[in-house]
Each structure stands twice: as C-alpha cells, then as structure tokens.
Enzyme design. Structure first.
Site, PDB file in Angstrom:
ATOM      1  N   HIS A 163       0.400 -44.605  34.722  1.00 53.72           N
ATOM      2  CA  HIS A 163       1.447 -45.332  35.452  1.00 53.72           C
ATOM      3  C   HIS A 163       0.835 -46.277  36.459  1.00 53.72           C
ATOM      4  CE1 HIS A 163       1.091 -43.061  39.257  1.00 53.72           C
ATOM      5  NE2 HIS A 163       1.005 -41.956  38.512  1.00 53.72           N
ATOM      6  N   CYS A 209      -2.166 -37.537  37.284  1.00 52.84           N
ATOM      7  CA  CYS A 209      -1.901 -38.732  36.472  1.00 52.84           C
ATOM      8  C   CYS A 209      -3.096 -39.681  36.497  1.00 52.84           C
ATOM      9  CB  CYS A 209      -0.656 -39.457  36.981  1.00 52.84           C
ATOM     10  SG  CYS A 209       0.892 -38.612  36.587  1.00 52.84           S
TER      11      CYS A 209
END
Length: 568
Positions: free
Chosen positions: A513, A535
């Site tokens: 992301h 992430c």
C-alpha cells in the site's frame, strides 16, 4: 312337363272351359267371339273352345297372387319371392348402423367428459355459485377480480330512528375479506363430488371468507351516529414506530350503537356478496367495551411476537432476517366487545405478499464460476475467484407457512426456503512462472528491502520499499494477492490510519500500500527504525502500479532476512 304342355311346378292346371265354337276365353273371363260380340260369363260346353294364358316363368318359388277384385284366376301373374330375405337383410343393416351410432355417441360423451375434467381442473366447476352469480370456468385471476368487485359492491345501509343513515363498506365495518382464501374455496368447491364435480345441475354456494373486528365496527358506527362527547370507546392497541412496540389507548364509558342488526346484515352479504342490505340500529348505555387491562395484555402478547428474530436462508450462502417493523405490520388484533377481549393473530395474506416480493431479491443468486490457478502438476495454487452456486427461490407459499408456524410457535431457528440450486463450474489456469514472459509474480526481498515484479523469468520492474518492523515483521513464504481496495481505513490494536490508498492484500492483513508518511523508511530501506505493522510500505505511484497491474491471484514470494538497520 306334363302331357298338356305346362310345367309341373305344383301350380294347378287351368280348367278346361267349354264355349261356343269360334269363341275365345281370355284369362280375365271375358269371351271374345269371332264376330266381335263380347259376352261375359257365357260359357258353353263346346270341347273345342280354347282358353289362352300367358306362359309361366319357371322358378323355384312363386308368390304370384291375383287380387280379389281383379277377376284373375291367381295364375296370370307370378312374382319371385325375394321380399322376406331382403327385409331381413335391411333389418340387420339398420341394427348395425344404430349400434355404431350409439358407440360413436358414447365415445364422444366419454371424450367430452375427460375434456371437461381437464378444462375445469384449474377453474371453478360448473354449478359453483358466488352469491347469485355462476363463476363456472373462471380461473384464479378471474375469480380474484370477481371477488374484489363483489366486495366493492357490498354495502350495509345503516339507519337509526333519528333519520341518520349511511352506506358502509365491509372494510369500514371492520370486516376483513380474505380474497385469496375465498378464491381457493371457489376453486375447490365440489371437489368432494369426484367425477360429478363437472355436473352443472349439482350446485354449491360459496361465501366470502371473512373475519370481523367488532371494535372497529363499533368505532365506525359510533363515530358516524354518536356525538363525540356521548361515545363509549373500547381500549385499543397500535404499533408505535418511534418506540417500536405496541402501545395502549385507553377507552371510556358512554353511548354506543348495538351491533346485532349490523352483524346480521354483514352475514347476509357474506353469503350473498355484491348486495346492499339494510340494518336499522338502536343505542344503549355501555361501560368501557374493552378494559385498559385487557388491551395491555394483548399489547404485551404482540410485543413478545415482534421480538422474535425470523431468519430465512437459501440453503447456500445467503440469509435474510425479517425486520421487526415488518413483522409488526403482520400482527392483526381482533376485538370482541361482547367478551371484552382483544386477540392477536397474523395477517397471512400480507405475509405472503411481502415474502413473494422480497425473498427472490434477498435470496436468489447467480452462479459464479470458480477460478483456480494450478501448477504444471495440477495442484491448485490459489483460488482467484471463489465459486458461487446459482440459487432460485421457489414455492414461496410453503416458506410463508413455515414463517407463520415459527411466529406462532415462538421458534427462532433459521428457516430454509425452498430453492432450486445450480452447482457452479470450475475453470482453471495453469501458471508458468519459469518461461520468459510467463505469468506475473512478485518477489519481496526483506534483505534488500525491494519489490521486484516478474513475468515468468522476465524481470519487469523493481521498487524500493520498507517492510515490517522487528516486532511485526513481514512473514516469509509464498502467498497470493487475494483482495484489493483503492482506499481503506487501516486499523490495528494500537493504530488507525484513515484513507490509505492502493492496497493489495496477500497474507491476511499484510499487503502492498501507499505510505506517503514513510518516505524516509522507504528511501533508506530501514525497517528497524521506520518499519510497518507487517505491510510493505511503498511510494504512492509504486503502490498504484502494483494495484493496477497485479490482479487477484498474483503470486507473492517473501524471502530474505530482517536487516539490522538501513540497507541503502
């Protein structure tokens, strides 16, 4: 042949007549003299006189007979006797023709019977009467219109001694007509008669199927004929949408119409719909028709019923819970002012109407083919699209009855709707990550803090990233992109980041992301100081490229070890 020249056939020989010489006797007995003088019955004894006869036709049998007034001797004409035999043959032919005609008529009657049985199988039978009207041959749809029209035309003409009057409809008088049940009764009429169901001379009268709310009848007549200050009112209950429960409105003592004559008029209309019946009324002084306590008891019962959770499932992946306010709309209270009670039941017709329009929208689903990715050995690596069975709700009337039973019994178990199911198909793609320009895959190298995109063995693109910090490291292993969001609020036990863009999840809560807040960590490749919660943090443009190019099912390999500091 005899010696006198005649056939010996059993016919008497003609007698020898004697007459004058030169005379001839004709067969009819007349004498024809030579000189032309004719005399009748003048016979002589002259043996030389002769008689002439027409020659006989030989035959086995003769039926020739002279008539009594012809003067014939009975031997002048003969008829071959064929008459009796011909009469017999004509008689047999006539009998056969009659029998054939009877058989044809019987066959036609039997065929007509079965044709009539078939024709009336889904229609009102001959002889079925609805009021004064025959409804034979009407389908369910036609009967529905007939019943509704009759209800619309039904009126009670109510009048009192003070010359007040009104024409009231059944609905105004608190009479609820169950159109569906009435139509069913018309269709089922004479069904117990078996084969005689289609006999038009056997009649059956069908009445309206109704229920009457005495309180509603009393309220209407009171509001029409009694002044506000003089009225007696029963306590009532009603559903309050704000509080989402049934509440009580207390009644009071006063003057009220007597209902007997009006109820009698309603009964006549029920038996003979579509008519206007007169009903004279009188008044009486009454106490509160239904007490506040009785109304509260009914309200409590109604509130218990709407508190039930009614859930219907399609036997696959969908379910639907009926809202409480919808169930409340089905609750039908019926007041009996004579007994001072309010009873609670459900409006089955309203229930069926709601479910017929709602269940297909809530529970039907289209089949979706499952998409698998396999390796060359046939092993399923990942499912990019999960298969969904096709489901269609059927026979909603049966489901409606289950819902009614559940509400009456207080059951909270999920109700399985009747459905037809079409199993989804499975489509597979064999991925090849080894040949040049093969299937796309992504390598995340924690040691180098980079993401490299490949198509098979061909390198496509590489990005600098920052993976998870020491306490929440990005997991090593082989994964597949499973879901993507263009924008999402990301949260965990100790954080909430709103409006995160270009997210591609591949391992639970781990994914690629955009992380514009972590440009330093991405530039230095330092997950120890600037690492994420697991992430892969990327620059916005890089995360967008992954989102737009790496579809669901793209393989992600996370390799390498956690660095001890910045790698760039």
């Amino acid at each position: 042949m005899s010696d006198n020249g005649y056939f010996d056939s059993g016919i008497p020989k003609p007698p020898v007549s004697r007459g004058s010489q030169g005379q001839k006797f004709n067969v009819d007995g007349n004498v024809s003299p030579v000189n032309g003088e004719t005399r009748r019955g003048d016979y002589s004894n002259d043996t030389q006189s002769t008689m002439q006869f027409s020659p006989l036709r030989p035959s086995g049998q003769f039926a020739g007979r002279g008539t009594e007034d012809s003067g014939d001797s009975g031997l002048g004409q003969f008829e071959v006797q064929h008459g009796d035999g011909m009469a017999k043959r004509h008689g047999h032919v006539g009998l056969i023709v009659t029998l054939v005609m009877l058989l044809v008529l019987v066959a036609a009657a039997v065929g007509g019977f079965f044709a009539a049985q078939s024709y009336f199988s889904d229609k009102a039978a001959p002889g079925v009467m609805f009021g004064s009207r025959s409804v034979a041959g009407q389908s369910a749809a036609q009967l529905t219109q007939t019943v509704k029209s009759a209800v619309s035309d039904s009126k009670v003409e109510v009048a009192d001694n003070a010359e007040q009057d009104t024409k009231a409809t059944l609905k105004e008088l608190g009479v609820k007509v169950d159109v569906k049940a009435t139509v069913n009764a018309l269709l089922q009429a004479k069904s117990s008669a078996g084969a005689l169901r289609i006999n038009p001379f056997q009649r059956q009268q069908v009445s309206l199927v109704t229920s009457t709310d005495d309180s509603a009848m009393s309220d209407y007549l009171t509001s029409t004929f009694v002044k506000e200050g003089e009225r007696a009112k029963a306590s009532t209950i009603a559903y309050d949408k704000t509080s989402q429960k049934f509440t009580v409105t207390a009644g009071k003592e006063g003057k009220a119409p007597k209902l007997d004559t009006v109820k009698s008029a309603v009964a006549k209309i029920v038996a003979n719909p579509g008519t206007t019946v007169s009903a004279p009324i009188s008044y009486g002084s009454v106490s509160m028709p239904i007490s506040e306590e009785a109304a509260q008891e009914a309200a409590d019962t109604a509130n218990q019923r709407i508190a039930q959770s009614v859930t219907i499932n399609n036997g696959d992946s969908k379910s639907f819970t009926i809202p409480a306010d919808v169930v409340a709309g089905w609750v039908d209270s019926s007041s009996d002012v004579a007994k001072g009670t309010i009873t609670i039941q459900y409006d089955s017709e309203a229930m069926s109407t709601y479910l017929e329009s709602t269940l297909p929208k809530q529970l039907d689903q289209d089949a979706v083919a499952q998409q698998d990715i396999k390796n060359a050995q046939g092993t399923v690596l990942t499912v990019t699209t999960k298969g969904v069975n096709g489901v269609k709700v059927t026979n909603i009337a049966t489901t409606a009855q289950k819902v009614l039973d559940a509400l009456n019994n207080g059951s909270t178990e999920s109700i399985a709707a009747q459905t037809t199911v079409v199993k989804y198909k499975t489509e597979s793609h064999v991925a090849d990550y080894t040949k040049a320009n093969g299937d796309m895959w992504i390598e995340v190298d924690r040691s180098k803090q980079t993401v490299t995109v490949y198509k098979g063995s061909t390198k496509v693109k590489s990005f600098n990233v920052c993976t998870g910090k020491d306490s929440t490291q990005t997991d090593n292993g082989t994964f597949y992109v499973n879901i993507k969001y263009q924008t999402q609020d990301m949260r965990g036990t100790d954080y909430l980041t709103k409006g995160v863009k270009w997210i591609s999840y591949f391992n639970g809560g781990e994914g690629f992301h955009a992380a514009p807040w972590n440009t330093v960590g991405i530039a230095t490749g330092d997950p120890v100081t600037h690492g994420s919660h697991g992430c892969v943090n990327m620059l916005t443009a890089d995360a967008q490229w992954i989102y737009q190019n790496a579809g669901v099912g793209t393989m992600v390999k996370v390799i390498g070890t956690q660095p001890t500091g910045a790698v760039r």
